[in-house]
Design an enzyme around this catalytic site. Sequence first.
Site, short mmCIF file in Angstrom:
data_model
loop_
_atom_site.label_atom_id
_atom_site.label_comp_id
_atom_site.label_asym_id
_atom_site.label_seq_id
_atom_site.Cartn_x
_atom_site.Cartn_y
_atom_site.Cartn_z
N ARG A 38 0.84 -1.21 0.00
CA ARG A 38 0.00 0.00 0.00
C ARG A 38 0.87 1.25 0.00
O ARG A 38 0.49 2.29 -0.54
CB ARG A 38 -0.97 0.03 1.19
CG ARG A 38 -1.74 1.36 1.28
CD ARG A 38 -2.92 1.31 2.25
NE ARG A 38 -2.55 0.82 3.54
CZ ARG A 38 -1.88 1.52 4.47
NH1 ARG A 38 -1.51 2.76 4.23
NH2 ARG A 38 -1.58 0.97 5.63
N TYR A 59 -16.78 15.68 -15.09
CA TYR A 59 -17.09 14.25 -14.94
C TYR A 59 -18.02 14.05 -13.73
O TYR A 59 -17.79 14.62 -12.67
CB TYR A 59 -15.79 13.46 -14.78
CG TYR A 59 -16.01 11.98 -14.63
CD1 TYR A 59 -16.41 11.20 -15.71
CD2 TYR A 59 -15.86 11.36 -13.39
CE1 TYR A 59 -16.65 9.84 -15.57
CE2 TYR A 59 -16.09 10.00 -13.25
CZ TYR A 59 -16.48 9.25 -14.33
OH TYR A 59 -16.71 7.90 -14.19
N ASP A 98 -7.78 16.95 -15.21
CA ASP A 98 -8.15 15.58 -15.56
C ASP A 98 -7.98 15.47 -17.07
O ASP A 98 -8.73 16.08 -17.84
CB ASP A 98 -9.61 15.34 -15.14
CG ASP A 98 -10.11 13.94 -15.52
OD1 ASP A 98 -9.48 13.26 -16.36
OD2 ASP A 98 -11.18 13.54 -14.99
N LYS A 145 -9.25 4.02 -19.03
CA LYS A 145 -9.64 4.40 -20.40
C LYS A 145 -8.46 4.16 -21.36
O LYS A 145 -8.09 3.04 -21.58
CB LYS A 145 -10.13 5.85 -20.40
CG LYS A 145 -11.09 6.18 -19.24
CD LYS A 145 -12.40 5.42 -19.27
CE LYS A 145 -13.19 5.50 -17.96
NZ LYS A 145 -13.44 6.82 -17.43
C1 LIG Z 1 -13.81 7.42 -16.19
C2 LIG Z 1 -13.41 8.79 -15.81
C3 LIG Z 1 -13.07 9.10 -14.48
C4 LIG Z 1 -13.13 8.09 -13.37
O1 LIG Z 1 -12.25 7.03 -13.55
P1 LIG Z 1 -12.47 5.57 -12.92
O2 LIG Z 1 -11.28 4.81 -13.38
O3 LIG Z 1 -13.78 5.06 -13.43
O4 LIG Z 1 -12.50 5.77 -11.44
C5 LIG Z 1 -12.66 10.39 -14.21
N1 LIG Z 1 -12.62 11.34 -15.17
C6 LIG Z 1 -12.95 11.08 -16.44
C7 LIG Z 1 -12.90 12.17 -17.45
C8 LIG Z 1 -13.37 9.79 -16.82
O5 LIG Z 1 -13.73 9.54 -18.07
#
Ligand SMILES: *Cc1c(COP(=O)(O)O)cnc(C)c1O
Length: 404
Positions: free
Chosen positions: A61, A119, A191, A216
């Site tokens: 961790r 998001y 992000d 993603k």
């Molecule tokens: C999917 C997504 C998240 C969250 O990510 P997870 O891996 O599902 O926790 C945050 N920001 C954006 C733009 C996303 O597409």
Amino acid sequence: MISDHEQAGEQTRAVHGPPLRPVVERPLSPPVHRVAAFAFDSSVEYRDKLAGTVAGWSYSRVDNPTAAYFADCVAALEGVGLDSEVVGQPFASGMAAISTSLMAVLTAGDHVVAPAEIYGGTYSLLSQLLAGFGVTTTFVDSTDLGQVAAAITPSTKVVYAETLANPTMTVADLPGHARVAHDAGALLLVDSTFASPVVCRPLEHGADLVMHSATKYLGGHSDVTGGVVVGRPELMAKVRKARIDLGGALSPDDAWLLHRGLATLPLRVDRANASALAVAQALDGHPRVARVDHPGLTSHRDHELAGRLFGGGRYGAVLTVTPHGGQDEGMAFADALRLVAVATSLGGTHSVVGHIASTTHRQMSPEALAAAGIGPAAVRISIGLEDAEDLIADVLQALDQAPG
Ligand SMILES: *Cc1c(COP(=O)(O)O)cnc(C)c1O
């Protein structure tokens, strides 16, 4: 390690095998350090490595070699060409990366300026969970930098942006956001999930921390959940400390899969970006389509900004298509697609589609959707790695099935 293990009992021998054979060659792919705990030669070594006064591994961790390696590789992609050092931290999910970053730099009484078109998970985190801890957020139309600047207060510690916003593919003016944030003594957190470091590297444009849902594009195969944050070492030390306390550690197996995804990231993103633009162009002006949102189209409000920020002629691989009609027509279009699957998430090998108002943006009122430019029929398509001609044929046949 017991030396004379032949003498020991069966269960002792089962637990204490012979020593690991040393690996002197460099494996071409990183090993999976599938381990939670590390052993030391002495109590002093244990003390020093756990305290971090001597570099090393202690507990997964805290830090795991496979997870750390994945984050190092993302930092190398995000930080290429910068004169200052960039480091990364691995997380169990994108939301773990985002929540930990925010909690690392905010405290009760602090204020955040964030885009209204954010998001959904991050919206919920800021407007509910963090609000409960005394952090307030003003959500603004961040396409208007004047609104971002006007929302700044003496307590503002974070200006938040998304490189490409979901689902209208609005492009954040990152240098402008960085100027507003830094003039106020605040940090810019970005992000960059929808862009990936292949399309845009926000640190070059003034971001202080860049966060990704690695679920993603970085993983890229819809088979693993993960997250990552990159930035300069001083700030990242805070993020690491918060990660250790909050516990959103990335598992070694998942880190290994995510690292494998990175090897093909530029190839996949290039291909998907080119196909997305081709699909957007094929749909733009189609008699059954009211609107197509993709920054590669010259009609998109941010086409010029995207060209400047992204270079390289890449505009992301997500597009929003709004057929004529309402929710039923939008859903019928999504369901009529054969190659493109109705599915969650984005950024994988497979192209996927989702009706926006009933899924990712279901919490928004019809008025809020309209204000954000999201029609009742709008669907979001994430383009994958299928041949562009096949994807175009699929969207055209689905439109042909539309009534009227
Ligand atoms: C999917 C997504 C998240 C969250 O990510 P997870 O891996 O599902 O926790 C945050 N920001 C954006 C733009 C996303 O597409």
